[in-house]
Design an enzyme around this catalytic site. Structure first.
Site, short mmCIF file in Angstrom:
data_model
loop_
_atom_site.label_atom_id
_atom_site.label_comp_id
_atom_site.label_asym_id
_atom_site.label_seq_id
_atom_site.Cartn_x
_atom_site.Cartn_y
_atom_site.Cartn_z
N GLY A 143 0.79 -1.21 0.00
CA GLY A 143 0.00 0.00 0.00
C GLY A 143 0.83 1.26 0.00
N GLY B 141 -7.12 -4.73 2.33
CA GLY B 141 -7.45 -5.37 1.07
C GLY B 141 -7.89 -4.40 0.00
N GLY B 142 -7.82 -3.10 0.31
CA GLY B 142 -8.13 -2.11 -0.72
C GLY B 142 -7.21 -2.24 -1.92
N GLY B 143 -5.99 -2.74 -1.66
CA GLY B 143 -5.04 -2.96 -2.74
C GLY B 143 -5.04 -4.40 -3.24
N GLU C 184 -0.95 -10.59 2.99
CA GLU C 184 -0.74 -9.75 4.17
C GLU C 184 -1.12 -10.50 5.44
OE1 GLU C 184 -1.51 -5.31 2.27
OE2 GLU C 184 -3.21 -6.48 2.97
#
Length: 259
Positions: free
Chosen positions: A35, A116-118, A124
């Site tokens: 991120g 988890g936006g990316g 992760e």
């Protein structure tokens, strides 16, 4: 005067503070998250490396294609999770990584996080779970009391492409009938495909008052690979504020124990 925006300055401040506290010469294995905030963490790692303040044998475990590239560009040694020996086989807690520093999309008062936006939350979580310490870094916009208070893009759920529509329908029967949206790629026709070859459904459930229960309930659906809720995993969260300061948070329950 810095050319960084207020938000970017906040990210940089949080990343630098966390790295300075936790990446000491005694650290031999470091988990590197993914991120935009982690970019500044690797910037600080490079500075410490050039100052001779890192363990010369330091190995860095990436959580995504992005973080592996950041590690390589900083001249650090990348390592695969499965290649690492256990730190202390006599300990009751399994760990192969001394500390992992990672970003977050939102963090609540107990340091449960949405990530988890990316699209990297499977790797992760694998790395965080194998770490003695898991440290979150973010800017002030990600600091909440309850998950879903500020983050309105839903819970990222990595799913098998084999039956994503079936999984979507099952997810939409949970809770109060949330909307599960297949994440679309940018500058590419079709869905986002993760580093692991899977799809992502973003599940809008509103505020998440019991992250542990929600994470477990979603994870029970066959075909769900991983859920972007990280419950009871982080020990600290560092937030860069809009006034240039940095705030350190620990779980609210830990504060009450010490009162």
């Amino acid at each position: 005067m810095s050319s960084l925006s207020l938000v970017e300055q906040a990210k940089r401040s949080a990343a630098f503070a966390a790295v300075d506290k936790h990446v000491l010469p005694s650290v031999r294995v470091l988990g590197v998250g993914s991120g935009s905030t982690v970019v500044y963490a690797t910037e600080r790692l490079l500075e410490l490396k050039n100052q001779g303040k890192l363990n010369p044998e330091l190995q860095c475990v990436p959580t995504s294609f992005q973080s592996k590239q950041l590690i390589i560009e900083a001249g650090l040694k990348a390592a695969e999770l499965d290649d690492l020996p256990e730190l202390d086989p006599t300990s009751s807690r399994f760990a192969t990584i001394d500390v992992t520093i990672d970003g977050a999309d939102e963090v609540d008062s107990e340091l449960n996080a949405i990530k988890g936006g990316g699209g990297a939350h499977l790797r992760e979580k694998l790395v965080a779970n194998a770490s003695k310490k898991f440290i979150l870094i973010a800017d002030y916009r990600k600091n909440s009391e309850t998950l879903g208070e500020k983050w309105d893009k839903g819970i990222p759920v990595e799913v098998s492409p084999l039956a994503w529509q079936t999984i979507k329908r099952q997810l939409e029967r949970l809770f109060d009938h949330p909307v599960a949206t297949l994440r679309s790629a940018v500058r590419k026709a079709g869905p986002v495909v993760t580093d692991n070859g899977n799809f992502i459904l973003d599940v809008a459930v509103g505020k998440v008052y019991d992250p542990v229960a929600v994470e477990q309930l979603i994870k029970m659906i066959p075909g769900v690979i991983e859920v972007g809720i990280f419950s009871r995993m982080a020990q600290e969260a560092w937030f860069g504020n809009d006034d240039g300061t940095v705030s350190l948070r620990i779980p609210q329950s830990e504060i009450k124990k010490n009162d």
